[in-house]
Scaffold this active site. Structure first.
Site, short mmCIF file in Angstrom:
data_model
loop_
_atom_site.label_atom_id
_atom_site.label_comp_id
_atom_site.label_asym_id
_atom_site.label_seq_id
_atom_site.Cartn_x
_atom_site.Cartn_y
_atom_site.Cartn_z
N ASP A 2 37.64 38.32 43.37
CA ASP A 2 38.13 37.96 42.05
C ASP A 2 38.85 39.16 41.42
O ASP A 2 39.55 39.89 42.13
CB ASP A 2 36.94 37.49 41.19
N HIS A 15 37.90 38.00 34.34
CA HIS A 15 37.60 36.74 35.04
C HIS A 15 36.45 36.92 36.02
O HIS A 15 35.51 36.11 36.07
CB HIS A 15 38.87 36.29 35.75
N SER A 47 37.51 27.53 38.06
CA SER A 47 37.02 28.88 38.37
C SER A 47 35.57 29.05 37.94
O SER A 47 34.84 29.86 38.51
CB SER A 47 37.86 29.94 37.66
#
Length: 280
Positions: free
Chosen positions: A2, A36, A242
């Site tokens: 990620d 994220h 996600s």
């Protein structure tokens, strides 16, 4: 795999992140300038410290290898994702890696039989690692109409466990849950595979925030305080496939804890067989 991780976060505690590898800026210490990856890490393995357990992750006893492939804008190179997958395969025994979470996706421009990214995922599965991939957020076109064929790579490959997002509709009752409108729908482009394989909660998911990251700075209304005094808001509410993918990755970690002999195909079969049907 990620954008990195804020391994200093209270909810990750000490020792949760066993290794950090930076394919973007080659920094030795863990960080997350996009935010994220930290959110995803918390969904998988956060212990809920700053919320007294209320925002605990699915598998709070899991350990994480964090590989940074996305930059501060959430962009990255497919080649780095492939390198990260191969790194995980090479270190799977040393770090006890059983699951790869890919809350990243690329466009589908060729068959999964020849795409280097989907083939990298296949190498991981053949090594015994379950590869969980977000389906993508292309379920609607610019006019807000449902569109099909939006599954990203490597989620278009049959050996990958591809996860779409479900919406709880703002209620606790699961009976009214539906597939989120933004969640990418199959069939997959070019190969017309039936995808996604499963959906999981992906709307308004509250997980860890990295103060100062791009998502932190651009989504101030999504920040959330915990119940423990902290210098900045420790949580962020985000929506997307996600967020759904790590829900499944954490679930698989618990499945493997219960039965370490489960293979990738068995894990997928059990999850699909025990899933509840919902209208598309």
């Amino acid at each position: 795999i990620d954008s990195g991780v804020a391994n200093w976060h209270d909810d990750l505690g000490s020792g949760r992140v066993v290794r950090f590898v930076d394919f973007v800026n080659f920094q030795p210490a863990a960080y997350d300038d996009y935010g994220h990856g930290t959110h995803v890490a918390g969904i998988i393995a956060g212990n809920g410290h700053d919320s007294e357990g209320l925002r605990r992750g699915v598998a709070p006893g899991a350990t994480l290898l964090v590989e940074k492939v996305l930059d501060a804008a959430g962009q990255g190179y497919i080649s780095n994702v492939i390198a990260a997958i191969d790194y995980a395969i090479a270190n799977k025994d040393a770090l006890n890696i059983r699951v790869i979470n890919l809350s990243v996706a690329a466009g589908v421009y060729e068959s999964y039989t020849t795409d280097p990214l989907t083939l990298a995922a296949k190498r991981a599965v053949e090594a015994g690692i379950i590869v969980v991939s977000a389906a993508g957020n292309l379920g609607r076109n610019a006019k807000g109409q449902a569109q099909y064929g939006g599954i990203g790579a490597p989620g278009n490959a049959p050996w990958v466990l591809t996860v779409g997002a479900a919406s709880h509709q703002g209620t606790i009752d699961r009976a009214d849950d539906v597939v989120a409108g933004f969640s990418s729908r199959g069939p997959s482009a070019i190969d017309f595979q039936a995808k996604p394989d499963i959906v999981a909660p992906g709307v308004g998911i509250e997980s860890l925030a990295e103060a100062g990251s791009t998502l932190w700075n651009t989504k101030p209304l999504m920040r959330l305080w915990g119940t423990v005094p902290t210098a900045t808001e420790p949580y962020l509410s985000l929506s997307g496939t996600s967020m759904a993918a790590p829900v499944v990755s954490g679930t698989i970690a618990l499945m493997l804890q219960a039965n370490p002999t489960l293979t990738p195909n068995l894990v997928k079969a059990i999850l699909q067989y025990t899933a509840e049907a919902r209208p598309a």
